[in-house]
Design a protein around this motif. Structure first.
Motif, PDB file in Angstrom:
ATOM      1  N   ARG A  18       0.837  -1.214   0.000  1.00 28.41           N
ATOM      2  CA  ARG A  18       0.000   0.000   0.000  1.00 28.41           C
ATOM      3  C   ARG A  18       0.864   1.253   0.000  1.00 28.41           C
ATOM      4  O   ARG A  18       0.573   2.218  -0.703  1.00 28.41           O
ATOM      5  CB  ARG A  18      -0.960  -0.007   1.192  1.00 28.41           C
ATOM      6  CG  ARG A  18      -2.131  -0.977   1.018  1.00 28.41           C
ATOM      7  CD  ARG A  18      -3.174  -0.803   2.097  1.00 28.41           C
ATOM      8  NE  ARG A  18      -2.765  -1.307   3.388  1.00 28.41           N
ATOM      9  CZ  ARG A  18      -3.056  -2.515   3.868  1.00 28.41           C
ATOM     10  NH1 ARG A  18      -3.795  -3.346   3.165  1.00 28.41           N
ATOM     11  NH2 ARG A  18      -2.639  -2.881   5.053  1.00 28.41           N
ATOM     12  N   ARG A  22       1.027   4.189  -2.847  1.00 32.26           N
ATOM     13  CA  ARG A  22       0.923   5.636  -2.620  1.00 32.26           C
ATOM     14  C   ARG A  22       2.102   6.364  -3.257  1.00 32.26           C
ATOM     15  O   ARG A  22       1.945   7.442  -3.833  1.00 32.26           O
ATOM     16  CB  ARG A  22       0.814   5.937  -1.121  1.00 32.26           C
ATOM     17  CG  ARG A  22      -0.541   5.545  -0.534  1.00 32.26           C
ATOM     18  CD  ARG A  22      -0.716   6.019   0.901  1.00 32.26           C
ATOM     19  NE  ARG A  22       0.146   5.349   1.856  1.00 32.26           N
ATOM     20  CZ  ARG A  22      -0.155   4.220   2.495  1.00 32.26           C
ATOM     21  NH1 ARG A  22      -1.310   3.626   2.267  1.00 32.26           N
ATOM     22  NH2 ARG A  22       0.692   3.694   3.361  1.00 32.26           N
ATOM     23  N   LYS A  25       1.476   6.529  -6.972  1.00 33.88           N
ATOM     24  CA  LYS A  25       0.412   7.496  -7.264  1.00 33.88           C
ATOM     25  C   LYS A  25       0.940   8.929  -7.159  1.00 33.88           C
ATOM     26  O   LYS A  25       0.627   9.775  -8.006  1.00 33.88           O
ATOM     27  CB  LYS A  25      -0.766   7.293  -6.307  1.00 33.88           C
ATOM     28  CG  LYS A  25      -1.940   8.195  -6.618  1.00 33.88           C
ATOM     29  CD  LYS A  25      -3.113   7.891  -5.719  1.00 33.88           C
ATOM     30  CE  LYS A  25      -4.292   8.790  -6.076  1.00 33.88           C
ATOM     31  NZ  LYS A  25      -5.471   8.465  -5.270  1.00 33.88           N
ATOM     32  N   SER A  51      -4.273   1.163 -11.415  1.00 30.19           N
ATOM     33  CA  SER A  51      -5.119   1.270 -10.231  1.00 30.19           C
ATOM     34  C   SER A  51      -4.787   0.171  -9.223  1.00 30.19           C
ATOM     35  O   SER A  51      -4.689   0.435  -8.015  1.00 30.19           O
ATOM     36  CB  SER A  51      -6.594   1.178 -10.635  1.00 30.19           C
ATOM     37  OG  SER A  51      -7.419   1.150  -9.500  1.00 30.19           O
ATOM     38  N   GLN A  52      -4.601  -1.040  -9.707  1.00 26.23           N
ATOM     39  CA  GLN A  52      -4.266  -2.144  -8.810  1.00 26.23           C
ATOM     40  C   GLN A  52      -2.941  -1.890  -8.092  1.00 26.23           C
ATOM     41  O   GLN A  52      -2.832  -2.117  -6.889  1.00 26.23           O
ATOM     42  CB  GLN A  52      -4.200  -3.452  -9.591  1.00 26.23           C
ATOM     43  CG  GLN A  52      -5.555  -3.924 -10.063  1.00 26.23           C
ATOM     44  CD  GLN A  52      -5.446  -5.114 -11.006  1.00 26.23           C
ATOM     45  OE1 GLN A  52      -4.382  -5.419 -11.535  1.00 26.23           O
ATOM     46  NE2 GLN A  52      -6.572  -5.784 -11.220  1.00 26.23           N
ATOM     47  N   GLU A  54      -1.537   1.008  -7.499  1.00 26.29           N
ATOM     48  CA  GLU A  54      -1.660   2.156  -6.591  1.00 26.29           C
ATOM     49  C   GLU A  54      -2.422   1.823  -5.316  1.00 26.29           C
ATOM     50  O   GLU A  54      -2.321   2.544  -4.330  1.00 26.29           O
ATOM     51  CB  GLU A  54      -2.311   3.325  -7.317  1.00 26.29           C
ATOM     52  CG  GLU A  54      -1.404   3.933  -8.358  1.00 26.29           C
ATOM     53  CD  GLU A  54      -1.973   5.133  -9.072  1.00 26.29           C
ATOM     54  OE1 GLU A  54      -1.232   5.741  -9.854  1.00 26.29           O
ATOM     55  OE2 GLU A  54      -3.163   5.481  -8.859  1.00 26.29           O
ATOM     56  N   THR A  55      -3.171   0.738  -5.325  1.00 30.61           N
ATOM     57  CA  THR A  55      -3.866   0.320  -4.109  1.00 30.61           C
ATOM     58  C   THR A  55      -3.137  -0.831  -3.417  1.00 30.61           C
ATOM     59  O   THR A  55      -3.652  -1.399  -2.457  1.00 30.61           O
ATOM     60  CB  THR A  55      -5.328  -0.082  -4.411  1.00 30.61           C
ATOM     61  OG1 THR A  55      -5.333  -1.113  -5.395  1.00 30.61           O
ATOM     62  CG2 THR A  55      -6.140   1.105  -4.869  1.00 30.61           C
ATOM     63  N   ARG A  57      -2.179  -3.774  -4.734  1.00 31.65           N
ATOM     64  CA  ARG A  57      -2.528  -5.134  -5.170  1.00 31.65           C
ATOM     65  C   ARG A  57      -1.726  -5.520  -6.399  1.00 31.65           C
ATOM     66  O   ARG A  57      -2.240  -5.585  -7.499  1.00 31.65           O
ATOM     67  CB  ARG A  57      -4.029  -5.225  -5.461  1.00 31.65           C
ATOM     68  CG  ARG A  57      -4.864  -5.072  -4.210  1.00 31.65           C
ATOM     69  CD  ARG A  57      -6.338  -5.080  -4.500  1.00 31.65           C
ATOM     70  NE  ARG A  57      -6.688  -3.797  -5.116  1.00 31.65           N
ATOM     71  CZ  ARG A  57      -7.490  -3.663  -6.151  1.00 31.65           C
ATOM     72  NH1 ARG A  57      -8.046  -4.700  -6.709  1.00 31.65           N
ATOM     73  NH2 ARG A  57      -7.738  -2.473  -6.652  1.00 31.65           N
TER      74      ARG A  57
END
Length: 108
Positions: A18, A22, A25, A51-52, A54-55, A57
């Motif tokens: 995570r 961040r 991102k 997106s994956q 940046e979260t 995953r």
């Protein structure tokens, strides 16, 4: 196969991912790129991959590090070093732990 090469529990690994997300991102937003734009620049087939990441995953395939560094306008060596903190913290500590500690001591 050796499943726990990091010697971290799953929650620690998830939190590192995570944090790494961040970081990615922040770099993307600093360049004013959308997830779609970054996906096109790094050769990702789907923008949802961004997106994956940046979260937290997933992780960037090592063979794509240079493309990411170029897209995010960061020196590749610095990019890989920073990403390694999140993806491979044990190796990062071995390679850079002393440098990190010295830098913190110098700031104090």
């Amino acid at each position: 196969m050796y499943a726990h090469y990091q010697r971290l529990d799953s929650e620690e690994v998830l939190e590192l991912r995570r944090e790494g997300g961040r970081y990615l991102k922040e770099l993307r937003e600093a360049q004013g790129l959308s997830q779609r734009q970054l996906a096109a620049l790094v050769g990702a087939e789907y923008y949802t991959f961004i997106s994956q990441l940046e979260t937290g995953r997933g992780r960037i395939p090592p063979d794509r590090y240079r493309a990411w560094a170029e897209a995010l306008k960061i020196e590749p060596r610095e990019f890989v070093r920073n990403v390694m903190r999140f993806y491979d913290p044990m190796t990062y500590e071995i390679l850079f732990g002393d440098l990190t500690a010295r830098a913190e001591d110098d700031e104090a």
